[in-house]
Design a protein around this motif. Structure first.
Motif, PDB file in Angstrom:
ATOM      1  N   GLN A 142       0.842  -1.193   0.000  1.00  0.00           N
ATOM      2  CA  GLN A 142       0.000   0.000   0.000  1.00  0.00           C
ATOM      3  C   GLN A 142       0.874   1.239   0.000  1.00  0.00           C
ATOM      4  OE1 GLN A 142      -2.754  -0.059   3.262  1.00  0.00           O
ATOM      5  NE2 GLN A 142      -3.806  -1.906   2.585  1.00  0.00           N
ATOM      6  N   TRP A 143       0.602   2.125  -0.927  1.00  0.00           N
ATOM      7  CA  TRP A 143       1.373   3.364  -1.022  1.00  0.00           C
ATOM      8  C   TRP A 143       0.741   4.489  -0.207  1.00  0.00           C
ATOM      9  CZ3 TRP A 143       0.739   2.090  -6.784  1.00  0.00           C
ATOM     10  CH2 TRP A 143       1.640   1.071  -7.146  1.00  0.00           C
ATOM     11  N   ALA A 144      -0.581   4.470  -0.089  1.00  0.00           N
ATOM     12  CA  ALA A 144      -1.262   5.494   0.706  1.00  0.00           C
ATOM     13  C   ALA A 144      -2.607   4.948   1.153  1.00  0.00           C
ATOM     14  CB  ALA A 144      -1.454   6.771  -0.098  1.00  0.00           C
ATOM     15  N   SER A 145      -3.094   5.469   2.264  1.00  0.00           N
ATOM     16  CA  SER A 145      -4.381   5.041   2.804  1.00  0.00           C
ATOM     17  C   SER A 145      -5.072   6.239   3.430  1.00  0.00           C
ATOM     18  CB  SER A 145      -4.196   3.927   3.843  1.00  0.00           C
ATOM     19  OG  SER A 145      -5.448   3.518   4.345  1.00  0.00           O
ATOM     20  N   PHE A 146      -6.366   6.406   3.134  1.00  0.00           N
ATOM     21  CA  PHE A 146      -7.129   7.546   3.636  1.00  0.00           C
ATOM     22  C   PHE A 146      -8.432   7.035   4.242  1.00  0.00           C
ATOM     23  CE2 PHE A 146      -4.781   8.800  -0.140  1.00  0.00           C
ATOM     24  CZ  PHE A 146      -4.029   9.870   0.329  1.00  0.00           C
ATOM     25  N   ALA A 147      -8.848   7.674   5.299  1.00  0.00           N
ATOM     26  CA  ALA A 147     -10.155   7.364   5.880  1.00  0.00           C
ATOM     27  C   ALA A 147     -11.245   7.899   4.943  1.00  0.00           C
ATOM     28  CB  ALA A 147     -10.275   7.989   7.266  1.00  0.00           C
ATOM     29  N   THR A 148     -12.230   7.070   4.675  1.00  0.00           N
ATOM     30  CA  THR A 148     -13.267   7.451   3.712  1.00  0.00           C
ATOM     31  C   THR A 148     -14.025   8.696   4.157  1.00  0.00           C
ATOM     32  OG1 THR A 148     -13.523   5.127   3.106  1.00  0.00           O
ATOM     33  CG2 THR A 148     -15.286   6.627   2.459  1.00  0.00           C
TER      34      THR A 148
END
Length: 323
Positions: A141-147
């Protein structure tokens, strides 16, 4: 009265007697009386509370909610038109995969209620708690954001309305493109035009005559459909804001009238704009009048040239010059 040899006798002018329609007049009078009775009764009935209507019609909260409703309508229609054109092209594509994907999209979004779809979009943060960017089905995973941090209720409403409307717009655009004769495309190809030139200069200008009227109807429908965004939930549009005010005042009927007046105001403006757009794209279609042809049309009087010779049709411009 004597006539010249070989010429037809003059006929008496026809007396046109206007037909009388007494029942039509009676029906119109009855309708006017019913309308007058309703208006007088509404003006006197205390439940409408016209004083409260005048008080809240230009209330800052109501006018701000009206602006939000316009924003929802415009943004959702932009998404719908762009995606609808893409889906229409896919439906007309010879590629079976593109055609099947477009058909499935239209089938899905036209076959389910828009309110149900908006409820799903409101629960998107529950279904997809995070938005991950990386290689699917791996731990990379390169990036993760809260929806919830990426999209709020306003944009969820816009996306939900736009994606639903795109299914209808695709059918409208497809109908407009299909209405243009295939010979137009073949002629443009024979002239060496590219696909883009053919669509923008030949196909779309003719298809717009068919596309504009239903698109105007869809814009007006979208304006009213924004009242369903409470399913997301989003409550800053016109209807839901007036409903919240009525919950404070315990007087819902005047606030419903206020919302209706604003909706009628916006739809009236849209209908005027639709009229002028239709008039612009319908230029040259059905605007001919008898006896008012141009220089190139054979719309003059018949003049006999010589004896036992065929009649010659003289255009009006030439005939006026001879006089």
């Amino acid at each position: 009265m004597s006539t010249a040899a070989g010429s037809a006798p003059e006929s008496e002018p026809i007396r046109a007697i206007k037909l009388k329609h007494p029942w039509r007049i009676v029906f119109a009078v009855v309708i006017l009386v019913i309308a007058a009775v309703f208006l007088i009764d509404a003006a006197r009935r205390p439940a409408y509370d016209w004083a409260s209507v005048a008080k809240y019609l230009f209330d800052r909260r109501v006018s701000a909610a009206a602006l939000v409703t316009l924003e929802l309508t415009v943004l959702a229609m932009i998404i719908a038109i762009v995606l609808g054109v893409l889906l229409a092209v896919m439906r007309l594509s010879p590629n079976p995969v593109l055609k099947a994907v477009a058909w499935f999209y239209v089938w899905l979004f036209r076959g389910t209620p828009v309110y149900v779809q908006l409820v799903f979009w409101g629960l998107i943060a529950t279904i997809y708690q995070t938005i991950d960017i990386g290689i699917p089905f791996t731990s990379v995973q390169w990036a993760s954001f809260a929806t919830q941090a990426v999209v709020n209720a306003f944009w969820l409403s816009v996306i939900g309305l736009g994606l639903n409307e795109a299914a209808y717009m695709s059918e409208i655009v497809r109908a407009g493109l299909v209405s243009v004769d295939t010979g137009q495309n073949e002629a443009a190809t024979a002239l060496g035009m590219s696909w883009g030139q053919t669509m923008t200069r030949v196909i779309l200008p003719q298809a717009m005559r068919v596309i504009i009227p239903p698109t105007g109807n869809e814009v007006i429908s979208m304006l009213k459909t924004t009242s369903l965004v409470t399913a997301v939930p989003f409550s800053f549009d016109l209807y839901n804001r007036t409903r919240d005010i009525s919950a404070e005042t315990f007087n819902p009927i005047p606030m419903l009238i206020v919302a209706s007046i604003w909706y009628l105001f916006f739809t009236s403006i849209l209908m005027v704009g639709q009229y002028f757009l239709e008039k612009r794209f319908a230029r040259g279609i059905g605007d001919r009048r008898d006896g008012k042809g141009g220089d190139g049309g054979p719309t003059g009087t018949l003049q006999i040239v010589g004896a036992n010779q065929p009649s010659v049709v003289m255009p009006q411009a030439h005939e006026a010059g001879r006089r």
